[in-house]
Design a protein around this motif. Structure first.
Motif: not given
Length: 257
Positions: A34-38, A49-50, A55-56
């Motif tokens: 589970r990725l989070l991009e700021i 990343l996708l 999941h992003l």
């Protein structure tokens, strides 16, 4: 239509695809992540990343960029776009059973307060990979006795282990920043500090580095006396940059014996 970078948001967009691939390789995204991009900006890192199948979630403050991202990635089922301020965002609202892997090219004007905001939410974070001003990365990774060692070094070390990965030159961005950037990996400690310890260490570190040219005997006057320094095994003639994280934790314990 090309987006015009906004200075008030500290926007410097990464354009070098070799650097982008190097960042993704350092992150090593997995299908189960589970990725989070700021601050996804124009979405160049988002797209890579996708490709991992993970999941992003992305958080973007600039609403014009949010609209552009929604159009560019329409139909990408594994992507959720959040319009908002990362400084106010509660990561626990998007964290599931898997902890978040946080990434981003952070705006330099808010990088330090944003890092501390994330430190407060490390219970839902697996690791973090950020592009920051090299000066900040040097401070994050510095140890006792290093030229760059300071308040940020100690407080960051209380929460996580920092590793400088590689530098990125100004020519890799548009517009070109006036500083060299660097990518850092931050991995939270298995056992995180409680709020009480953080508050105590922060008070001692702020006093020590607030007058870093003074000996600790003088810099900590009014907070810890010489007998407290002795109980912690600290030489009162030492200066702030000579003490390790363990030393500062030991000193903080003396605030409430």
């Amino acid at each position: 239509m090309m987006h015009i970078p906004r200075k008030r948001f500290g926007q410097n967009f990464l354009r070098d695809h070799c650097v982008i691939r190097e960042i993704v390789a350092a992150i090593g995204p997995r299908l189960s992540d589970r990725l989070l991009e700021i601050g996804p900006g124009e979405g160049v890192l988002t797209r890579e990343l996708l490709q991992s199948g993970a999941h992003l979630d992305v958080i973007e403050l600039d609403r014009d960029l949010v609209a552009a991202l929604q159009q560019r990635f329409a139909g990408a089922g594994r992507l959720r776009i959040h319009a908002g301020d990362a400084l106010k965002f509660d990561l626990r609202t998007i964290a599931s059973e898997a902890r978040l892997r946080v990434v981003g090219n952070l705006p330099y004007n808010i990088s330090t307060p944003l890092l501390f905001r994330l430190f407060e939410q490390l219970d839902v974070i697996e690791d973090m990979h950020f592009m920051l001003q090299k000066e900040v990365v040097d401070r994050l990774c510095a140890g006792a006795g290093d030229d760059d060692y300071g308040r940020l070094s100690v407080m960051a070390a209380l929460y996580c282990q920092a590793q400088h990965l590689f530098n990125v030159g100004p020519e890799c961005f548009y517009p070109r920043p006036r500083v060299v950037s660097a990518v850092v990996r931050l991995v939270p400690h298995t056992v995180l500090p409680d709020a009480g310890l953080v508050k105590q260490v922060s008070a001692v570190v702020a006093a020590a580095f607030g007058q870093r040219r003074k000996t600790l005997r003088n810099a900590l006057k009014g907070l810890l006396d010489e007998s407290a320094l002795a109980r912690a095994g600290i030489d009162p003639r030492a200066r702030a940059e000579e003490l390790s994280l363990a030393d500062y934790v030991g000193l903080s314990r003396q605030l409430h014996p």
